[in-house]
Scaffold this active site. Sequence first.
Site, mmCIF file in Angstrom:
data_model
loop_
_atom_site.group_PDB
_atom_site.id
_atom_site.type_symbol
_atom_site.label_atom_id
_atom_site.label_comp_id
_atom_site.label_asym_id
_atom_site.label_seq_id
_atom_site.Cartn_x
_atom_site.Cartn_y
_atom_site.Cartn_z
ATOM 1 C CD GLU A 53 60.912 16.873 33.598
ATOM 2 O OE1 GLU A 53 61.907 16.178 33.330
ATOM 3 O OE2 GLU A 53 60.558 17.841 32.905
ATOM 4 C CE LYS A 126 63.461 14.337 30.193
ATOM 5 N NZ LYS A 126 63.473 15.654 30.883
ATOM 6 C CB CYS A 163 60.008 16.695 30.082
ATOM 7 S SG CYS A 163 60.159 18.474 29.702
#
Length: 304
Positions: A53, A126, A163
């Site tokens: 990331e 995300k 993540c």
Amino acid sequence: MPKFIKKNKTSVKMKVGIIQQSCKEAIATNISNLVSKIRKAAIEGAELVVLQELHNSLYFCQVEETRNFDLAETIPGPSTDLFGKLAKDLGIVIVTSLFERRAPGLYHNTAVVIEKDGTIAGKYRKMHIPDDPAYYEKFYFTPGDLGFHPIQTSVGLLGVQVCWDQWYPEGARLMALQGAELLIYPTAIGYESSDTPEEQARQRVAWMTVQRGHAVANGLPVIAVNRTGHEPDPSGQTNGIQFWGSSFVAGPQGELLYQAPIDEEAVAVVDIDLQRSENVRRWWPFLRDRRIEDFGDLSKRFID
């Protein structure tokens, strides 16, 4: 909802490269190191390479600082051009993770999948944005608005998330229900220095366990690529983050196919047998036995 058409494959085997790197202050150094490691993975046979990331820079979310927005870039932009050229030169697919400048004042934490011809196969913004001490991501990132949809590539249908998304089973399930063949998570996670060694170990093991659970529940391989090394807190309010590495590849029963060290950089190429997912789903037909007619309450924040 978009439709995805699977392409015919000549093989059910895949070689996946993962790059676990310690980031430096100089962005040019980080990118140069990544390029060298991507080339190494390709030489070793990788068809798909997954990066960690926000790999171009230090993890800037340790502080709330408006100047850090200058790190963001458009998509397409400089990084997609650079990694696109590299993907085309090497004939591989690359999963990148970028700080996206969508418009003035509107930014995302975005994974971009680069096809082996250098084009952008797709992107994922995300969805789950944390806001914890040293992880002040809500200051920088608008939650994603592209939904949970896998990205079609020449090596297969990739269920990419980022993540904090990896703690939520719903996203993994939605990817699986649309035919994803791999679940992929670029990651930046580590220890908070005030936690005891025992608590730090519990957190790291929980991080691996929940993702291996996604593999089991969906009958799919999982690829999680984390950064490693210590990054100081620019504000000096904390002792910084010790990223715990431990990047791994798990098979469709949660079995570990590879695990990187905690505190060292790593470049690895891992063999994945995609046919195994078919066999595991025949043995454990979780998708068949889901009681979808009774899952409506899952759309509620809490059931009072």
